[in-house]
Scaffold this active site. Structure first.
Site, PDB file in Angstrom:
ATOM      1  N   ASP A   1     -40.564 -15.335  10.261  1.00  0.00           N
ATOM      2  CA  ASP A   1     -39.443 -14.415  10.103  1.00  0.00           C
ATOM      3  C   ASP A   1     -39.817 -12.958  10.386  1.00  0.00           C
ATOM      4  OD1 ASP A   1     -41.025 -14.840   7.724  1.00  0.00           O
ATOM      5  OD2 ASP A   1     -39.643 -13.514   6.665  1.00  0.00           O
ATOM      6  N   GLU A   2     -38.837 -12.215  10.812  1.00  0.00           N
ATOM      7  CA  GLU A   2     -38.852 -10.751  10.880  1.00  0.00           C
ATOM      8  C   GLU A   2     -39.996 -10.162  11.703  1.00  0.00           C
ATOM      9  OE1 GLU A   2     -36.445  -9.572   6.890  1.00  0.00           O
ATOM     10  OE2 GLU A   2     -38.568  -9.942   6.590  1.00  0.00           O
TER      11      GLU A   2
END
Length: 883
Positions: free
Chosen positions: A536-537
């Site tokens: 993620d991210e």
């Protein structure tokens, strides 16, 4: 000559005396640490509306707040300028209105306040205000962290006593009125005694002696009860020895004798289960006047049937069971909880206690988030730096011995920011979980959220280079030293937050970690079947839509002005990644994280691990599951529904991914329970998620939730799916730990609302409509059977209040007791509670407490304090005032 010598000697003596009178660096640190008091007052959360230059300060979405920090010296005067206070702010500090102090950010949330040349010293008893402007807003007391410390050259850092082990109320003010609103148009209902009373008023107390959590698919209640005072005689042949021990532990807690007289027969008979009941975990349960009989599809089903028996036990009358027939099977194959032990560490004991509760409510996955920027939490043989350095936080600016303090962890390693599971600890967790039919899913987050690993492997590199072992030093290095990319991650770290996916050494590192974790699972007798990649991210937040270039001719009023020419995409300045793109293997820098996921899946498959799992945004540039080498590719879908998640989730399922509903606006447990500044948690996706909201989540028909809930500003939204898609694999509730520092805080945030997640993961309710593409839901539609929903919630809430909270307490869980609702009706106090059956008390003087009885409402005048009380009387809710 004699006179001159005497004069010189006298001068030297006086000078020496002056020097001795000046505080040493350690004296200064000690004085400030012991005597300096810090308080924060939120002046405004609507900076742009109040005339602050949020846009010119480079605030994302041109949104900023202003806070007054008051420093009060309660001790002797301090004149030295050679000191600094290190403190934590989850918001970027953009400007400081002070000529005596400056504030700089070190990394992440760690900030440094230090005197300027104009600092006039702290007089005894003096207070000095420092007003600063921060990005976004600060709406809950937990936005402000304790754990500040004082440091100076040649001195040992010391924690500020005033910000050590304090209640947030002691040092945060201003969170009232409009400052409770994210924007002036915020329509959230703020929690008060009156609003709680209104919210609880539709739930009445009822008999739930034959109801359990989670609800079975089918229940037939018969007349009478079975007396088990003489105990049940459990047929243990269907269970492993470890399972028998786990069942015995639960039975002992509840006061049930499993070596008694009444026959408790257990048979594994898969051939007897048909259709939707022919699946793992299915069972039938027959409780009659003289026996209890279980038939199960498999061993898991037999175990869950036993949990249903335990669920019927009332601690007030543990020798009576209602007579009934149950036919049951789980809704989802994946019924999970994710626990973040990386941001702040949570002990093995807390994890084992959680496993006990997950088993009791038929959850079967424990997803452990074992690494992040702020910590690495699992011993890996052969890579000692991961835990020698990466599992510790302390004040070492060079990060040679530990990671820098974050999230209020303080200047020493003796804190909740430090800690890890040894190999032996992890084996214990695995075995404990196996005995309770729970799979442990390890997550090592990459390529982003990986600073702990990167810093640790840099320390390894330095150690081996100093020993002249260059080849060994480079074997597991995770950072391209030539990468000059300027990036800012979601939680304000730089490029060292990323494992560089373009290095062969990064792949070797991942392979090494998978090898060692798989070996632990094998030793525990539980093959590793799922690897969680994280993913993620992996982005630079400064390149997001909330910013515009400072030189843009036509500026948008609601975007922050920054110099975009100095901002880079992750890995853009890495020669290794540039070469990868130039080779044609990857299209562009955005695709690198997904490419890395595909490459890691090959390593996972090589180890014979069938399931590759990730947060969905980590795979967004892959073509689909066919891009991955494992048998299955799973995604934890974590988009908010009102920002398009209610539509997008079906796109992932349509592509063929196994979807696990993990939506932050419904099943994140690091968010506050209610819109009350005194609750704990982040709130970027929603201002509050209580047990009732989690219970009403429709995980398979995502658009339906638009009819039964609102967005983060308390406003309605519309949602509909656009494609038909195959059913989801499951549901997972998440506990991120940024604001959750202790085991007690952890249990408060998870329990009791995780029981609602267990309900939704196991049981599909009658009020959940079947998902159909193109059907739109909103606050204006009437497609959901609200009467059925209320009836179902009433059943659940009563079981919680009459039975389950008492069980949590007896198990030693530091769960959250709901704050009561109250109103003055015709001069009399009326009280209620989210879970009927929980005892209520009131006080007219704040000291002497009286148990509330609804049929004997007391006449009151003036201030009235209220609270709820646990079954034992040892726990109580937060005390509030009826106004």
């Amino acid at each position: 000559m004699l006179k001159k010598s005497l004069i010189a000697t006298s001068v030297i003596t006086v000078l020496a005396g002056c020097v001795s009178m000046k505080d040493s660096p350690q004296d200064t640190v000690d004085k400030l640490a012991n005597n300096l008091d810090i308080k924060y007052e939120v002046l405004t959360n609507h900076g742009a509306n109040d005339g602050l230059k949020c846009q010119d300060l480079g605030a994302e979405w041109a949104s900023c707040n202003q806070v007054k920090m008051t420093l009060t010296n309660d001790g002797e005067a301090v004149d030295s300028k050679d000191w600094a206070i290190y403190f934590h702010s989850i918001r970027l500090i953009l400007d400081v209105d002070s000529d005596q102090f400056k504030i700089t950010r070190i990394t992440g949330d760690l900030h440094k306040l230090e005197p300027t040349d104009k600092f006039a010293g702290f007089k005894a008893g003096e207070s000095v205000d420092v007003v600063f402007t921060g990005e976004y807003w600060q709406l809950f007391e937990t936005d402000f962290f304790p754990g500040a410390f004082v440091a100076a050259d040649d001195a040992t850092p010391k924690q500020l006593v005033s910000l050590s082990n304090v209640d947030m109320t002691d040092f945060v003010s201003g969170l009232e009125g409009d400052n409770l609103k994210r924007t002036p148009g915020d329509n959230n209902v703020f929690a008060t005694a009156a609003t709680r009373f209104d919210k609880n008023s539709d739930v009445k107390k009822e008999d739930v002696s034959a109801a359990i959590i989670p609800a079975p698919a089918y229940t037939k209640v018969k007349e009478g009860t079975l007396d088990i005072a003489g105990g049940l005689k459990l047929d243990t042949a269907a269970f492993s020895a470890d399972q028998v021990q786990a069942l015995q532990t639960r039975a002992d807690l509840l006061g049930v004798n499993l070596q008694g007289k009444t026959p408790l027969k257990v048979a594994i008979a898969p051939a007897e289960f048909k259709g939707e009941f022919a699946k793992t975990g299915a069972y039938t349960l027959d409780i009659d006047k003289d026996h209890v009989e279980i038939k199960a599809f498999d061993e898991a089903g037999a175990f869950y049937a036993m949990q249903s028996i335990f669920a019927l036990v009332n601690l007030d009358a543990p020798t009576q069971l209602p007579l009934l027939d149950i036919k049951d099977a789980p809704r989802f194959d994946y019924r999970g909880v994710m626990v973040d032990v990386a941001r702040n560490f949570h002990s093995k004991d807390a994890i084992l206690a959680t496993l006990d509760q997950l088993a009791a409510y038929k959850m079967n996955k424990l997803h452990l988030h074992l690494s992040d920027d702020e910590g690495w939490r699992l011993e890996i043989p052969g890579l000692p730096e991961l835990t020698d350095i990466g599992s510790k936080r302390c004040f070492d600016l060079e990060e040679k011995t530990c990671l820098l303090p974050q999230l209020a962890s303080g200047s020493t390693t003796d804190n909740f920011g430090s800690g890890h599971f040894s190999r032996a600890d992890y084996l214990d967790i695995l075995k404990y979980a196996k005995a309770r039919n729970i799979e442990v899913i390890p997550e090592i987050d990459m390529p982003a959220h990986a600073r702990a690993a990167v810093v640790s492997m840099e320390a390894r590199y330095d150690r081996l280079m100093a020993e002249g072992k260059e080849e060994a030093a480079n074997e597991y290095r995770l950072m391209d030293p030539q990468d000059t990319s300027n990036v800012t991650t979601v939680q304000f770290y730089d490029k060292r937050s990323f494992i560089n996916p373009c290095l062969d050494s990064s792949s070797r590192f991942v392979d090494k970690v998978i090898t060692e974790v798989a070996a632990m699972h094998k030793e525990a007798g539980i093959p590793l079947t799922t690897w969680h990649f994280g993913g993620d991210e992996a982005k630079n937040i400064k390149l997001g839509a909330g910013f515009q270039d400072i030189t843009a001719e036509e500026k948008v009023g609601w975007k922050g002005n920054i110099d975009l020419t100095v901002q880079d995409k992750p890995f853009a300045k890495s020669p290794q990644c540039q070469a990868l793109i130039n080779s044609g293997a990857v299209n562009d820098f955005e695709h690198i994280p997904s490419h890395f996921a595909e490459e890691v899946s090959k390593l996972v498959a090589k180890h014979g691990i069938p399931n590759f799992q990730a947060w969905e945004d980590g795979l967004k540039y892959s073509e689909g599951p066919e891009s991955f080498a494992t048998e299955n590719t799973r995604v934890n879908f974590w988009e908010t529904l009102y920002w398009g998640g209610a539509t997008n989730v079906y796109q992932w399922a349509d592509k063929g991914y196994q979807v696990i509903a993990s939506n932050p606006d419904y099943v994140y447990m690091d968010f506050p329970y209610e819109v009350d500044a005194k609750e704990r948690g982040y709130y970027w996706a929603t201002r509050a998620t209580d047990t009732r909201k989690m219970f009403t989540f429709a995980p398979e028909n995502m658009p339906q939730n638009a009819e039964t809930s609102v967005d983060r500003d308390g406003n309605g939204f519309a949602a509909k799916g656009e494609v038909e898609a195959k059913p989801f694999l499951g549901l997972s509730a998440q506990l991120w730990s940024e604001t959750v520092r202790t085991d007690e805080q952890y249990e408060y945030m998870v329990f009791p609302r995780v029981l609602a997640a267990a309900e939704r993961a196991w049981h599909a309710a009658s009020w959940e409509n079947e998902y159909k593409a193109g059907v739109e839901y909103s606050q204006e539609t009437s497609l959901v059977n609200k009467d059925a929903l209320l009836s179902d919630w009433t059943r659940f809430a009563n079981v919680m209040g009459q039975r389950e909270l008492a069980k949590l307490e007896k198990a030693g869980i530091d769960y959250r007791l709901p704050v009561p609702g109250a109103a003055i009706v015709d001069g009399k106090l009326a009280m209620n509670i989210q879970f009927p059956g929980v005892a209520l008390q009131y006080s007219t003087d704040g000291e002497n407490w009286v148990t509330y009885q609804d049929d004997q409402r007391p006449a009151v005048s003036g201030d009235v304090w209220i609270k709820s009380i646990s079954a034992s009387g040892d726990k109580e809710s937060r005390v509030t005032l009826v106004k």
